[in-house]
Design an enzyme around this catalytic site. Structure first.
Site, short mmCIF file in Angstrom:
data_model
loop_
_atom_site.label_atom_id
_atom_site.label_comp_id
_atom_site.label_asym_id
_atom_site.label_seq_id
_atom_site.Cartn_x
_atom_site.Cartn_y
_atom_site.Cartn_z
N ASP A 18 -8.28 6.03 4.07
CA ASP A 18 -8.33 4.87 4.96
C ASP A 18 -9.60 4.77 5.81
O ASP A 18 -9.66 3.91 6.69
CB ASP A 18 -7.13 4.89 5.91
CG ASP A 18 -5.83 4.60 5.22
OD1 ASP A 18 -5.86 4.05 4.11
OD2 ASP A 18 -4.78 4.92 5.79
N SER B 133 0.80 -1.23 0.00
CA SER B 133 0.00 0.00 0.00
C SER B 133 0.84 1.28 0.00
O SER B 133 0.32 2.34 -0.33
CB SER B 133 -0.95 0.02 1.21
OG SER B 133 -0.22 0.11 2.40
N HIS C 195 0.78 4.39 6.86
CA HIS C 195 0.24 5.19 5.76
C HIS C 195 0.59 6.66 5.94
O HIS C 195 1.08 7.08 6.99
CB HIS C 195 -1.28 5.03 5.66
CG HIS C 195 -1.69 3.75 4.98
ND1 HIS C 195 -2.99 3.35 4.89
CD2 HIS C 195 -0.97 2.79 4.35
CE1 HIS C 195 -3.07 2.20 4.25
NE2 HIS C 195 -1.85 1.83 3.93
#
Length: 192
Positions: free
Chosen positions: A110, A44, A82
Site C-alpha cells: 500500500d 481489494s 487491509h
C-alpha cells in the site's frame, strides 16, 4: 391538539436520534475504536471480505501483528481496510512500531496509497483491528453512497409514509386564512 401531536412526533424523533447516538458512543467506548463499524467499499480484500461486508473493529492493548486486518486512515477522507504484511521495530528509543499493509487482492503493498513520501504506517494511523464481520450487511450504505438519487427517493418515501401515519386533517387539504392559503400536503396526498 395539532401542537401536542407535533410535539409527540418531535420528542419521539429526538429519542430515536439520541438512542442511536448513545449506542454508537457505547460501541466506541467498548471497542476503543473511533469507528467500531466499517463497510468494505472495494474488492481489494477479496476473497476474505467482499464489498458490502460490515467489519467490527476493536483497538486493544495487544500489539498488531503480521496477518492482522486493520483499518487505517492517514489523512484520507475514507479509511482503508487491509492486512498488515510487515511489522518493523526500528525506533527502539520510543518503542514506536511501523506497519506495512496490503490488500489481499492487490498485486503490491500500500505504499502508493500512503501520504506522499510516507513508507510506513504508525500506530496513530490505525483506527482498529477487525475482530468479526457480517457478510453483505453494508450494501445499503454502498447503494446510498454511490447512488444519491436513491437517497433522495428514500427521504421522499419516508415523508410520504409519515403522511399516511398521521391523522387526517378534518379541514381538508387546503385551508384559507386571512391573507394566505395553506396547503396540507399530507391531507392532499391522502385525499388523492
Amino acid at each position: 391538539m395539532q401542537i401536542r401531536h407535533a410535539l409527540v412526533h418531535l420528542i419521539t424523533l429526538g429519542m430515536v436520534i439520541s438512542s442511536a447516538l448513545m449506542i454508537w458512543k457505547g460501541l466506541i467506548i467498548m471497542t476503543g475504536s473511533e469507528s467500531p463499524l466499517v463497510v468494505v467499499l472495494s474488492e481489494s480484500m477479496e476473497p476474505g471480505f467482499e464489498r458490502g461486508d460490515i467489519l467490527f473493529l476493536q483497538m486493544s492493548k495487544h500489539p498488531i501483528r503480521t496477518g492482522d486486518i486493520v483499518v487505517f486512515n492517514d489523512g484520507r477522507e475514507i479509511p482503508i481496510v487491509h492486512r498488515v504484511i510487515e511489522v518493523v521495530h526500528e525506533r527502539r528509543d520510543n518503542a514506536q512500531v511501523d506497519f506495512l499493509t496490503k490488500g489481499d487482492n492487490n498485486p503490491m503493498d500500500d505504499r502508493i496509497l500512503y501520504t506522499h513520501g510516507q513508507l510506513w504506517l504508525q500506530q496513530h494511523h490505525i483506527m482498529g483491528r477487525a475482530i468479526g464481520y457480517l457478510p453483505k450487511a453494508g450494501w445499503v450504505t454502498l447503494v446510498m453512497t454511490e447512488k444519491p438519487v436513491i437517497k433522495t427517493n428514500q427521504a421522499a418515501n419516508l415523508q410520504v409514509m409519515g403522511c399516511f401515519n398521521s391523522k387526517p386533517n378534518n379541514a381538508g387539504a387546503i385551508r384559507r386564512r386571512p391573507g394566505r392559503v395553506e396547503v396540507d400536503v399530507c391531507a392532499w396526498i391522502m385525499s388523492s
